[in-house]
Design a protein around this motif. Structure first.
Motif, PDB file in Angstrom:
ATOM      1  N   SER A 102       0.830  -1.209   0.000  1.00  0.00           N
ATOM      2  CA  SER A 102       0.000   0.000   0.000  1.00  0.00           C
ATOM      3  C   SER A 102       0.861   1.254   0.000  1.00  0.00           C
ATOM      4  CB  SER A 102      -0.930   0.009   1.216  1.00  0.00           C
ATOM      5  OG  SER A 102      -0.174   0.031   2.419  1.00  0.00           O
ATOM      6  N   ARG A 103       2.151   1.104   0.365  1.00  0.00           N
ATOM      7  CA  ARG A 103       3.085   2.241   0.375  1.00  0.00           C
ATOM      8  C   ARG A 103       3.834   2.320  -0.951  1.00  0.00           C
ATOM      9  NH1 ARG A 103       4.340   0.001   5.666  1.00  0.00           N
ATOM     10  NH2 ARG A 103       6.348  -0.717   4.875  1.00  0.00           N
ATOM     11  N   ARG A 104       3.930   3.518  -1.493  1.00  0.00           N
ATOM     12  CA  ARG A 104       4.604   3.709  -2.782  1.00  0.00           C
ATOM     13  C   ARG A 104       6.066   3.288  -2.719  1.00  0.00           C
ATOM     14  NH1 ARG A 104       4.246   9.027  -6.738  1.00  0.00           N
ATOM     15  NH2 ARG A 104       5.402   8.101  -8.481  1.00  0.00           N
ATOM     16  N   SER A 105       6.738   3.604  -1.614  1.00  0.00           N
ATOM     17  CA  SER A 105       8.157   3.253  -1.488  1.00  0.00           C
ATOM     18  C   SER A 105       8.346   1.741  -1.548  1.00  0.00           C
ATOM     19  CB  SER A 105       8.721   3.810  -0.178  1.00  0.00           C
ATOM     20  OG  SER A 105       8.007   3.291   0.933  1.00  0.00           O
ATOM     21  N   GLU A 106       7.437   1.016  -0.953  1.00  0.00           N
ATOM     22  CA  GLU A 106       7.517  -0.446  -0.963  1.00  0.00           C
ATOM     23  C   GLU A 106       7.269  -0.986  -2.371  1.00  0.00           C
ATOM     24  OE1 GLU A 106       8.191  -3.988   1.355  1.00  0.00           O
ATOM     25  OE2 GLU A 106       8.219  -1.883   2.001  1.00  0.00           O
ATOM     26  N   ARG A 107       6.294  -0.410  -3.042  1.00  0.00           N
ATOM     27  CA  ARG A 107       6.016  -0.825  -4.423  1.00  0.00           C
ATOM     28  C   ARG A 107       7.224  -0.579  -5.317  1.00  0.00           C
ATOM     29  NH1 ARG A 107       0.949   1.774  -3.336  1.00  0.00           N
ATOM     30  NH2 ARG A 107       1.514   3.628  -4.538  1.00  0.00           N
ATOM     31  N   SER A 108       7.806   0.601  -5.188  1.00  0.00           N
ATOM     32  CA  SER A 108       8.948   0.956  -6.039  1.00  0.00           C
ATOM     33  C   SER A 108      10.149   0.053  -5.784  1.00  0.00           C
ATOM     34  CB  SER A 108       9.345   2.418  -5.798  1.00  0.00           C
ATOM     35  OG  SER A 108       8.287   3.283  -6.137  1.00  0.00           O
ATOM     36  N   GLU A 109      10.388  -0.258  -4.514  1.00  0.00           N
ATOM     37  CA  GLU A 109      11.541  -1.091  -4.170  1.00  0.00           C
ATOM     38  C   GLU A 109      11.370  -2.517  -4.679  1.00  0.00           C
ATOM     39  OE1 GLU A 109      13.732  -2.854  -0.166  1.00  0.00           O
ATOM     40  OE2 GLU A 109      12.587  -0.988  -0.034  1.00  0.00           O
ATOM     41  N   ARG A 110      10.176  -3.049  -4.542  1.00  0.00           N
ATOM     42  CA  ARG A 110       9.936  -4.445  -4.912  1.00  0.00           C
ATOM     43  C   ARG A 110       9.409  -4.598  -6.334  1.00  0.00           C
ATOM     44  NH1 ARG A 110       6.296  -6.378   0.072  1.00  0.00           N
ATOM     45  NH2 ARG A 110       6.166  -8.286  -1.182  1.00  0.00           N
ATOM     46  N   ARG A 111       9.017  -3.487  -6.958  1.00  0.00           N
ATOM     47  CA  ARG A 111       8.421  -3.471  -8.301  1.00  0.00           C
ATOM     48  C   ARG A 111       7.238  -4.441  -8.382  1.00  0.00           C
ATOM     49  NH1 ARG A 111      10.197  -0.445 -12.168  1.00  0.00           N
ATOM     50  NH2 ARG A 111       9.350  -1.765 -13.832  1.00  0.00           N
ATOM     51  N   LEU A 112       6.412  -4.339  -7.360  1.00  0.00           N
ATOM     52  CA  LEU A 112       5.194  -5.129  -7.261  1.00  0.00           C
ATOM     53  C   LEU A 112       4.049  -4.211  -6.839  1.00  0.00           C
ATOM     54  CD1 LEU A 112       6.529  -8.247  -5.295  1.00  0.00           C
ATOM     55  CD2 LEU A 112       5.906  -8.206  -7.719  1.00  0.00           C
ATOM     56  N   PHE A 113       2.829  -4.558  -7.243  1.00  0.00           N
ATOM     57  CA  PHE A 113       1.663  -3.777  -6.841  1.00  0.00           C
ATOM     58  C   PHE A 113       0.449  -4.695  -6.769  1.00  0.00           C
ATOM     59  CE2 PHE A 113       1.305  -3.918 -11.398  1.00  0.00           C
ATOM     60  CZ  PHE A 113      -0.034  -3.737 -11.729  1.00  0.00           C
ATOM     61  N   LEU A 114      -0.652  -4.148  -6.253  1.00  0.00           N
ATOM     62  CA  LEU A 114      -1.869  -4.927  -6.085  1.00  0.00           C
ATOM     63  C   LEU A 114      -2.945  -4.442  -7.056  1.00  0.00           C
ATOM     64  CD1 LEU A 114      -2.033  -5.120  -2.181  1.00  0.00           C
ATOM     65  CD2 LEU A 114      -1.192  -6.852  -3.785  1.00  0.00           C
ATOM     66  N   ALA A 115      -3.617  -5.396  -7.670  1.00  0.00           N
ATOM     67  CA  ALA A 115      -4.740  -5.104  -8.555  1.00  0.00           C
ATOM     68  C   ALA A 115      -5.993  -5.664  -7.890  1.00  0.00           C
ATOM     69  CB  ALA A 115      -4.526  -5.746  -9.925  1.00  0.00           C
ATOM     70  N   ASP A 116      -6.916  -4.786  -7.568  1.00  0.00           N
ATOM     71  CA  ASP A 116      -8.067  -5.122  -6.726  1.00  0.00           C
ATOM     72  C   ASP A 116      -9.331  -5.243  -7.563  1.00  0.00           C
ATOM     73  OD1 ASP A 116      -9.876  -5.403  -4.682  1.00  0.00           O
ATOM     74  OD2 ASP A 116      -9.591  -3.405  -3.848  1.00  0.00           O
ATOM     75  N   GLY A 117     -10.030  -6.357  -7.437  1.00  0.00           N
ATOM     76  CA  GLY A 117     -11.308  -6.532  -8.109  1.00  0.00           C
ATOM     77  C   GLY A 117     -11.217  -7.409  -9.339  1.00  0.00           C
ATOM     78  N   PRO A 118     -12.338  -7.996  -9.761  1.00  0.00           N
ATOM     79  CA  PRO A 118     -12.308  -8.972 -10.862  1.00  0.00           C
ATOM     80  C   PRO A 118     -11.866  -8.404 -12.208  1.00  0.00           C
ATOM     81  CG  PRO A 118     -14.574  -8.449 -10.204  1.00  0.00           C
ATOM     82  CD  PRO A 118     -13.677  -7.871  -9.159  1.00  0.00           C
ATOM     83  N   LYS A 119     -12.257  -7.157 -12.528  1.00  0.00           N
ATOM     84  CA  LYS A 119     -11.846  -6.568 -13.814  1.00  0.00           C
ATOM     85  C   LYS A 119     -10.334  -6.399 -13.877  1.00  0.00           C
ATOM     86  CE  LYS A 119     -15.498  -5.864 -16.394  1.00  0.00           C
ATOM     87  NZ  LYS A 119     -15.615  -6.534 -17.705  1.00  0.00           N
ATOM     88  N   ALA A 120      -9.768  -5.875 -12.787  1.00  0.00           N
ATOM     89  CA  ALA A 120      -8.323  -5.675 -12.750  1.00  0.00           C
ATOM     90  C   ALA A 120      -7.585  -7.007 -12.776  1.00  0.00           C
ATOM     91  CB  ALA A 120      -7.936  -4.884 -11.499  1.00  0.00           C
ATOM     92  N   VAL A 121      -8.072  -7.976 -12.017  1.00  0.00           N
ATOM     93  CA  VAL A 121      -7.419  -9.288 -11.979  1.00  0.00           C
ATOM     94  C   VAL A 121      -7.510  -9.964 -13.340  1.00  0.00           C
ATOM     95  CG1 VAL A 121      -7.496 -11.595 -10.941  1.00  0.00           C
ATOM     96  CG2 VAL A 121      -7.767  -9.571  -9.498  1.00  0.00           C
ATOM     97  N   GLU A 122      -8.657  -9.859 -13.976  1.00  0.00           N
ATOM     98  CA  GLU A 122      -8.815 -10.438 -15.314  1.00  0.00           C
ATOM     99  C   GLU A 122      -7.825  -9.817 -16.295  1.00  0.00           C
ATOM    100  OE1 GLU A 122     -12.331 -11.125 -18.688  1.00  0.00           O
ATOM    101  OE2 GLU A 122     -12.665  -9.765 -17.003  1.00  0.00           O
ATOM    102  N   GLY A 123      -7.714  -8.474 -16.258  1.00  0.00           N
ATOM    103  CA  GLY A 123      -6.775  -7.798 -17.152  1.00  0.00           C
ATOM    104  C   GLY A 123      -5.344  -8.200 -16.870  1.00  0.00           C
ATOM    105  N   ALA A 124      -4.992  -8.299 -15.593  1.00  0.00           N
ATOM    106  CA  ALA A 124      -3.626  -8.674 -15.216  1.00  0.00           C
ATOM    107  C   ALA A 124      -3.289 -10.089 -15.681  1.00  0.00           C
ATOM    108  CB  ALA A 124      -3.459  -8.553 -13.707  1.00  0.00           C
ATOM    109  N   LEU A 125      -4.249 -10.989 -15.573  1.00  0.00           N
ATOM    110  CA  LEU A 125      -4.004 -12.379 -15.973  1.00  0.00           C
ATOM    111  C   LEU A 125      -3.820 -12.532 -17.486  1.00  0.00           C
ATOM    112  CD1 LEU A 125      -6.507 -14.246 -13.612  1.00  0.00           C
ATOM    113  CD2 LEU A 125      -4.008 -14.446 -13.592  1.00  0.00           C
TER     114      LEU A 125
END
Length: 265
Positions: free
Chosen positions: A22-45
């Protein structure tokens, strides 16, 4: 699909580590993020290699069985754990852990015919909506330039309604470099500017050329020095009493005008 064991709780170490994104610094360091909800998950997959793992409640697993069948790893979590990973008021029960998608701006601009460049766009809802509009108009990419909001902010991802996964994205700290890259790729740069010398005309031949639209900050627009780099500054006519259009609406008007002109060629 991963094996389904007992649901993980909010106190589980993996859930807690994932929640840190949820923190930008953590996302940037790990180059990972969360996609919430079925539309986002479907697109990511649909993007090869994007999804690391999907967290879902039992109810969502039953509801979205087709998504579960295509996930590299599908992990059951209880309702509290899922809520801790979602920033939605009413979570849909499914969240994907995803790898960053952005590419260098030169790669996104190369061979593009229609591009959106957002300079210092701060509102995640606006940024996500511009990405969605760009996707809807068949644009070839979006560049978030300067001090724009994080593309992987949960609100940006949600506002894009899955479009973040449909078209190329670049993140460029220097908006001048973004404009120069577009011009080097053979795109004319049109700055959306309320005081522009050209009025937007959807029938104008100018719009049929390969184009990068340049949009500025919600409050103060484009800095003069950046607008001057554009090939033309274009204003949207206001026929009624409204002072102006908001950023995402202006972007939709401009992108659709170019998309229509290019398709009429």
């Amino acid at each position: 699909m991963g094996s389904l064991n007992l649901p993980l709780t909010a106190g589980n170490t993996r859930v807690k580590e994932t929640r840190k994104l949820s923190r930008r610094s953590e996302r940037s360091e790990r180059r990972l993020f969360l996609a919430d909800g079925p539309k986002a998950v479907e697109g990511a997959l649909e993007v090869p290699g994007c999804v690391v793992e999907v967290f879902a409640t039992l109810a969502a697993t039953e509801q979205y069985a087709a998504l579960a069948a295509t996930a590299p790893q599908w992990t059951l979590v209880d309702d509290r754990a899922l809520a801790s990973l979602s920033d939605s008021v009413t979570p849909a029960g499914v969240v994907a852990l995803c790898r960053f998608l952005d590419r260098p701006v030169e790669h996104v601009a190369d061979a593009a015919r229609l591009l959106a460049i957002c300079a210092d766009v701060r509102d995640p809802g606006n940024a996500g909506t511009v990405i969605r509009c760009a996707d809807a108009t068949g644009a070839d990419g979006v560049v978030l330039a300067g001090s724009s909001v994080d593309a992987y902010n949960p609100k940006t991802v949600r506002a894009s309604v899955g479009s973040l996964f449909h078209l190329p994205l670049a993140i460029e700290p220097d908006p001048v470099a973004a404009v120069r890259a577009a011009q080097a790729a053979g795109l004319q740069v049109l700055a959306a500017d309320g005081t522009g010398e050209i009025e937007l005309d959807p029938t104008a031949e100018l719009l049929a050329a390969p184009t990068a639209w340049l949009f500025g900050n919600e409050a103060w627009g484009l800095p003069a020095e950046l607008a001057e780099l554009a090939d033309h500054r274009v204003r949207i006519p206001i026929y009624g009493r409204a002072e102006s259009l908001n950023l995402s609406t202006a972007a939709a008007v401009c992108l659709y005008a170019s998309a229509g002109a290019q398709r009429r060629q």
